[in-house]
Scaffold this active site. Structure first.
Site, PDB file in Angstrom:
ATOM      1  N   ASP A  67       0.815  -1.215   0.000  1.00 55.20           N
ATOM      2  CA  ASP A  67       0.000   0.000   0.000  1.00 55.20           C
ATOM      3  C   ASP A  67       0.847   1.264   0.000  1.00 55.20           C
ATOM      4  OD1 ASP A  67       0.956  -0.398   2.567  1.00 55.20           O
ATOM      5  OD2 ASP A  67      -0.999  -0.760   3.463  1.00 55.20           O
ATOM      6  N   ASN A 136      -7.226  -2.716  14.519  1.00 55.87           N
ATOM      7  CA  ASN A 136      -8.634  -2.949  14.156  1.00 55.87           C
ATOM      8  C   ASN A 136      -8.816  -4.163  13.239  1.00 55.87           C
ATOM      9  OD1 ASN A 136      -7.691  -2.049  11.702  1.00 55.87           O
ATOM     10  ND2 ASN A 136      -8.962  -0.206  11.597  1.00 55.87           N
ATOM     11  N   HIS A 138      -7.197  -4.699  10.381  1.00 50.08           N
ATOM     12  CA  HIS A 138      -6.962  -4.497   8.938  1.00 50.08           C
ATOM     13  C   HIS A 138      -5.685  -5.208   8.486  1.00 50.08           C
ATOM     14  CE1 HIS A 138      -4.536  -0.440   9.479  1.00 50.08           C
ATOM     15  NE2 HIS A 138      -3.750  -1.463   9.574  1.00 50.08           N
ATOM     16  N   GLU A 143      -9.539  -1.838   5.564  1.00 46.32           N
ATOM     17  CA  GLU A 143     -10.125  -1.536   6.859  1.00 46.32           C
ATOM     18  C   GLU A 143     -11.340  -2.438   7.117  1.00 46.32           C
ATOM     19  OE1 GLU A 143      -8.382   0.150   8.683  1.00 46.32           O
ATOM     20  OE2 GLU A 143      -7.895   2.163   7.997  1.00 46.32           O
TER      21      GLU A 143
END
Ligand code: PGA
Length: 259
Positions: A67, A136, A138, A143
């Site tokens: 990314d 979280n 991800h 996400e």
């Protein structure tokens, strides 16, 4: 899923670096998927050491990064391009033409994402994908709520991720709100996955990944469906697991999963 729990961050990094080095020895023209973040820094240092001390050879290795922030120039000190060159590439003998990192400054992001997917296929697909995990759940910038079949695309970062990543920027407002990320579906096509995580801050996400239901609310949980996924973590990241993993000595596990 294969779970390896190590005593410390250093041991976790050593284990992960040895797996990568072993794969590079076995297939010198391997295609690696690489990750940024604080977690892989230790294992990158160990790979650099192996390159310097033992001649670990990256000359035929191809890498695809997961990314990149949208809107940061590659030379920006918080871009993932900059991170990868500073933390790994400039210290090893990788060929720049074999390094692929999403272009956050592209003026045709959709076209770029299609090109990136095509390039992965052209290079023969990813043999081994390294992953970190967000608090979280991800993976890359997929996400919670990301489609489990998603491909490389632009994503909006959650408030939690912006908060977590603001530690690297002078202020929270400077953290880009968008990123280009490989999709969950893209990641799942890698022939092998290696996820690393350390610290209590990751314990809940690791627990949901390994013992929770497979759900887009914790994108990493999809790794339960991958035929060859290995999770290498430290004791703190394993602290909420209820399974037997953390009671099995490290030596036992590694000797039973060599290739
Ligand atoms: P970290 O990030 O390694 O900096 O904790 C991991 C991630 O968000 O994927």
């Amino acid at each position: 899923m294969f779970i390896v729990v190590n005593d410390s961050y250093d041991q976790m990094s050593e284990e992960a670096a040895n797996i990568l080095a072993h794969r590079i020895h076995t297939k010198p023209d391997i295609v690696l998927g690489l990750a940024t973040g604080s977690t892989p820094l230790g294992l990158y240092k160990k790979l650099i050491q192996q390159h310097k001390d033992q001649g670990l050879d990256f000359s035929k290795v191809t890498t695809f990064n997961l990314d990149e922030y949208v809107g940061l120039l590659p030379k920006h000190d918080q871009s993932y391009n900059y991170f990868m060159w500073e933390s790994l590439f400039k210290h090893i003998n990788i060929s720049p033409e074999n390094v692929f990192i999403p272009m956050g400054m592209s003026d045709d992001i959709e076209g770029f994402c299609r090109w990136y997917e095509k390039k992965i296929v052209e290079r023969g697909g990813i043999d081994l994908q390294l992953l970190g995990i967000g608090a979280n759940g991800h993976i890359a910038f997929n996400e919670p709520g990301s489609s489990l079949g998603s491909r490389t695309r632009i994503k909006t970062l959650t408030e939690k991720t912006i908060e977590d990543n603001s530690r690297f920027f002078s202020k929270k407002e400077d953290v880009p709100v968008h990123a280009i990320t490989m999709g969950v579906g893209t990641i799942m096509e890698a022939r092998e996955i290696l996820l690393v995580a350390n610290g209590k801050g990751k314990a809940e996400a690791v627990n949901r990944t390994i013992e929770g239901p497979v759900s887009a609310s914790c994108p990493a949980s999809v790794l339960q469906l991958h035929p060859r996924a290995r999770i290498v973590i430290d004791k703190d990241a394993a602290s909420l697991l209820e399974g037997t993993y953390r009671h099995i000595p490290f030596e036992y596990i590694s000797s039973h999963f060599e290739d």
